[in-house]
Scaffold this active site. Structure first.
Site, PDB file in Angstrom:
ATOM      1  N   ARG A   9       0.847  -1.178   0.000  1.00 27.54           N
ATOM      2  CA  ARG A   9       0.000   0.000   0.000  1.00 27.54           C
ATOM      3  C   ARG A   9       0.891   1.240   0.000  1.00 27.54           C
ATOM      4  O   ARG A   9       2.091   1.152   0.250  1.00 27.54           O
ATOM      5  CB  ARG A   9      -0.903   0.013   1.237  1.00 27.54           C
ATOM      6  CG  ARG A   9      -1.927  -1.098   1.264  1.00 27.54           C
ATOM      7  CD  ARG A   9      -2.595  -1.190   2.637  1.00 27.54           C
ATOM      8  NE  ARG A   9      -3.256   0.068   3.002  1.00 27.54           N
ATOM      9  CZ  ARG A   9      -3.562   0.401   4.265  1.00 27.54           C
ATOM     10  NH1 ARG A   9      -3.259  -0.401   5.261  1.00 27.54           N
ATOM     11  NH2 ARG A   9      -4.184   1.544   4.491  1.00 27.54           N
ATOM     12  N   LYS A  81      -2.269  -7.730  10.842  1.00 27.22           N
ATOM     13  CA  LYS A  81      -3.632  -7.671  11.387  1.00 27.22           C
ATOM     14  C   LYS A  81      -4.664  -7.354  10.298  1.00 27.22           C
ATOM     15  O   LYS A  81      -5.858  -7.610  10.474  1.00 27.22           O
ATOM     16  CB  LYS A  81      -3.720  -6.643  12.518  1.00 27.22           C
ATOM     17  CG  LYS A  81      -3.533  -5.212  12.090  1.00 27.22           C
ATOM     18  CD  LYS A  81      -3.691  -4.277  13.275  1.00 27.22           C
ATOM     19  CE  LYS A  81      -3.556  -2.824  12.844  1.00 27.22           C
ATOM     20  NZ  LYS A  81      -3.796  -1.895  13.966  1.00 27.22           N
ATOM     21  N   ASP A  82      -4.212  -6.800   9.147  1.00 27.50           N
ATOM     22  CA  ASP A  82      -5.125  -6.510   8.035  1.00 27.50           C
ATOM     23  C   ASP A  82      -5.371  -7.712   7.132  1.00 27.50           C
ATOM     24  O   ASP A  82      -6.273  -7.686   6.294  1.00 27.50           O
ATOM     25  CB  ASP A  82      -4.556  -5.377   7.158  1.00 27.50           C
ATOM     26  CG  ASP A  82      -4.518  -4.038   7.868  1.00 27.50           C
ATOM     27  OD1 ASP A  82      -5.325  -3.838   8.805  1.00 27.50           O
ATOM     28  OD2 ASP A  82      -3.685  -3.190   7.494  1.00 27.50           O
ATOM     29  N   THR A 125     -11.363   6.239  17.654  1.00 31.84           N
ATOM     30  CA  THR A 125     -10.748   5.020  17.134  1.00 31.84           C
ATOM     31  C   THR A 125     -11.573   4.513  15.962  1.00 31.84           C
ATOM     32  O   THR A 125     -12.795   4.673  15.943  1.00 31.84           O
ATOM     33  CB  THR A 125     -10.652   3.910  18.201  1.00 31.84           C
ATOM     34  OG1 THR A 125     -10.196   2.696  17.577  1.00 31.84           O
ATOM     35  CG2 THR A 125     -11.987   3.638  18.862  1.00 31.84           C
ATOM     36  N   ARG A 129     -13.095  -3.313  17.861  1.00 31.23           N
ATOM     37  CA  ARG A 129     -12.519  -3.992  19.035  1.00 31.23           C
ATOM     38  C   ARG A 129     -12.125  -2.974  20.096  1.00 31.23           C
ATOM     39  O   ARG A 129     -12.462  -3.120  21.284  1.00 31.23           O
ATOM     40  CB  ARG A 129     -11.288  -4.810  18.618  1.00 31.23           C
ATOM     41  CG  ARG A 129     -10.470  -5.340  19.807  1.00 31.23           C
ATOM     42  CD  ARG A 129      -9.169  -5.980  19.355  1.00 31.23           C
ATOM     43  NE  ARG A 129      -8.315  -5.053  18.633  1.00 31.23           N
ATOM     44  CZ  ARG A 129      -7.482  -4.192  19.216  1.00 31.23           C
ATOM     45  NH1 ARG A 129      -7.397  -4.118  20.537  1.00 31.23           N
ATOM     46  NH2 ARG A 129      -6.717  -3.397  18.491  1.00 31.23           N
ATOM     47  N   ARG A 130     -11.401  -1.926  19.673  1.00 35.01           N
ATOM     48  CA  ARG A 130     -10.967  -0.910  20.640  1.00 35.01           C
ATOM     49  C   ARG A 130     -12.163  -0.193  21.258  1.00 35.01           C
ATOM     50  O   ARG A 130     -12.161   0.121  22.449  1.00 35.01           O
ATOM     51  CB  ARG A 130     -10.021   0.081  19.952  1.00 35.01           C
ATOM     52  CG  ARG A 130      -8.675  -0.532  19.596  1.00 35.01           C
ATOM     53  CD  ARG A 130      -7.860   0.389  18.714  1.00 35.01           C
ATOM     54  NE  ARG A 130      -6.574  -0.222  18.351  1.00 35.01           N
ATOM     55  CZ  ARG A 130      -5.898   0.049  17.249  1.00 35.01           C
ATOM     56  NH1 ARG A 130      -6.381   0.934  16.376  1.00 35.01           N
ATOM     57  NH2 ARG A 130      -4.757  -0.547  17.000  1.00 35.01           N
ATOM     58  N   ARG A 147     -10.575   7.541  10.986  1.00 37.76           N
ATOM     59  CA  ARG A 147      -9.977   6.883   9.831  1.00 37.76           C
ATOM     60  C   ARG A 147      -8.786   7.705   9.361  1.00 37.76           C
ATOM     61  O   ARG A 147      -8.594   8.851   9.759  1.00 37.76           O
ATOM     62  CB  ARG A 147     -10.997   6.781   8.686  1.00 37.76           C
ATOM     63  CG  ARG A 147     -12.155   5.821   8.912  1.00 37.76           C
ATOM     64  CD  ARG A 147     -11.761   4.359   8.852  1.00 37.76           C
ATOM     65  NE  ARG A 147     -10.869   4.068   7.750  1.00 37.76           N
ATOM     66  CZ  ARG A 147     -11.254   3.875   6.493  1.00 37.76           C
ATOM     67  NH1 ARG A 147     -12.521   3.956   6.174  1.00 37.76           N
ATOM     68  NH2 ARG A 147     -10.377   3.596   5.556  1.00 37.76           N
ATOM     69  N   THR A 152      -2.458  11.563   9.418  1.00 37.22           N
ATOM     70  CA  THR A 152      -3.805  12.134   9.381  1.00 37.22           C
ATOM     71  C   THR A 152      -4.481  12.016  10.742  1.00 37.22           C
ATOM     72  O   THR A 152      -5.111  12.961  11.230  1.00 37.22           O
ATOM     73  CB  THR A 152      -4.667  11.416   8.322  1.00 37.22           C
ATOM     74  OG1 THR A 152      -4.043  11.533   7.051  1.00 37.22           O
ATOM     75  CG2 THR A 152      -6.058  12.008   8.262  1.00 37.22           C
ATOM     76  N   ARG A 153      -4.346  10.874  11.377  1.00 41.93           N
ATOM     77  CA  ARG A 153      -4.965  10.661  12.686  1.00 41.93           C
ATOM     78  C   ARG A 153      -4.363  11.584  13.747  1.00 41.93           C
ATOM     79  O   ARG A 153      -5.091  12.161  14.564  1.00 41.93           O
ATOM     80  CB  ARG A 153      -4.805   9.199  13.109  1.00 41.93           C
ATOM     81  CG  ARG A 153      -5.500   8.224  12.181  1.00 41.93           C
ATOM     82  CD  ARG A 153      -5.416   6.816  12.710  1.00 41.93           C
ATOM     83  NE  ARG A 153      -5.751   5.838  11.681  1.00 41.93           N
ATOM     84  CZ  ARG A 153      -5.984   4.561  11.910  1.00 41.93           C
ATOM     85  NH1 ARG A 153      -5.918   4.092  13.138  1.00 41.93           N
ATOM     86  NH2 ARG A 153      -6.280   3.746  10.927  1.00 41.93           N
ATOM     87  N   CYS A 240     -11.642  -8.237  10.390  1.00 40.92           N
ATOM     88  CA  CYS A 240     -10.962  -7.057  10.916  1.00 40.92           C
ATOM     89  C   CYS A 240     -11.934  -6.038  11.494  1.00 40.92           C
ATOM     90  O   CYS A 240     -11.523  -5.104  12.185  1.00 40.92           O
ATOM     91  CB  CYS A 240     -10.094  -6.403   9.834  1.00 40.92           C
ATOM     92  SG  CYS A 240     -11.044  -5.791   8.424  1.00 40.92           S
TER      93      CYS A 240
END
Length: 303
Positions: A9, A81-82, A125, A129-130, A147, A152-153, A240
């Site tokens: 990516r 994890k993705d 988030t 899950r979080r 997102r 960006t976050r 996910c």
């Protein structure tokens, strides 16, 4: 083989991870030249919707997998994890190099810990899950969607009026941003996603030549633990976007695996841990999954 193409990516983190694999391969195989090919995924293209609204499978992997199957790239590098536990026919998870810190991190410009956030405080988030774990810990918190790439976050946190955000500590550490971390969240109560902190290497199952090259850079313990986490996730049929976590590790010669599953609002949860011999990795991961299923995992997820 003298040349290999990695698919990745285009985010800063993804390129950083792909570059790490490139460096490891070229150091281990001095005759080898490794190129990077940037591929945009569905998850990258759609940034204005929460992940569960887009879909559950392959949001950040499908386009890379298509190029693997078409032999446009030789190796796909993912945040593990993705990577879905069920891969397209003809592809396999080939292993991971040594894992970075798998814990989640609380980032805040106001507070040193989640416990210090005032009643009704806002934490952002993009992970179901979080969100479930936060609400299970403190029902008074206001959880909003987040997102975007790492930078960006962090900018959204800086520009907004949030009390904090939750991110994977590994991502921050790989990008040299770990000074931003206010609190590292203990695995025993904030169980990470399966594969969190690990880089996943995916190849075509008939590429024995690529598998041989990768074998030199994979870390046996990391790959074993990540495979166990993925077994747990697969047995529960979690994706996910499902509130499921799992972490496996080796401590003092023992294999330890922790599992977490919850309703999206954190109102019901299952959380447990097993310890045993390293030789019983697969047995223990499946035993943990069966314990969750026997205790109502399917009913909680369907809620």
């Amino acid at each position: 083989m003298n040349k290999l193409t990695i698919g990745t990516r285009g985010s800063l983190l993804a390129i950083n991870q792909a570059q790490q694999i490139k460096n490891l391969l070229e150091s281990s195989h001095t005759q080898l030249t490794v190129d990077l090919k940037i591929i945009k995924t569905t998850g990258d293209k759609i940034q204005d919707k929460p992940l569960p609204e887009i879909g559950n499978k392959g949001l950040f992997t499908a386009e890379l997998e298509s190029e693997l199957l078409e032999h446009e790239i030789d190796l796909a590098v993912h945040s593990l994890k993705d990577l879905p536990t069920q891969l397209p026919s003809g592809l396999i998870y080939a292993g991971s190099p040594n894992r970075e810190d798998p814990r989640d991190a609380f980032i805040s410009q106001k507070w040193h810990s989640i416990k210090k956030v005032p009643k009704g405080g806002t934490i952002a988030t993009g992970s179901s899950r979080r969100k479930a774990q936060l609400l299970g810990y403190r029902k008074d918190l206001n959880i909003v969607d987040l997102r975007g790439n790492i930078d960006t976050r962090l900018k959204k946190l800086q520009d907004g009026n949030w009390d904090g955000i939750i991110m994977a500590s590994a991502a921050l550490k790989r990008l040299g941003l770990d000074a931003q971390i206010a609190e590292l969240l203990d695995i025993d109560w904030f169980t990470p996603s399966a594969g969190q902190g690990a880089i996943g290497l995916e190849i075509a199952d008939n590429r024995i030549d690529i598998a041989s090259l990768i074998n030199a850079i994979c870390h046996k313990e990391t790959t074993m633990c990540c495979s166990a986490e993925r077994n747990f996730l697969a047995k529960l049929e979690g994706g996910c976007s499902t509130p499921i976590g799992c972490n496996a590790r080796v401590e003092n010669g023992k294999f330890i695996i922790s599992g977490f599953l919850a309703a999206p609002d954190g109102s019901r949860k299952l959380q447990s841990k097993l310890e045993g011999a390293i030789g019983d990795v697969n047995k223990l991961s499946l035993q943990l999954a069966h314990e969750h299923l026997n205790n109502g995992a399917k009913e909680i997820l369907s809620s």
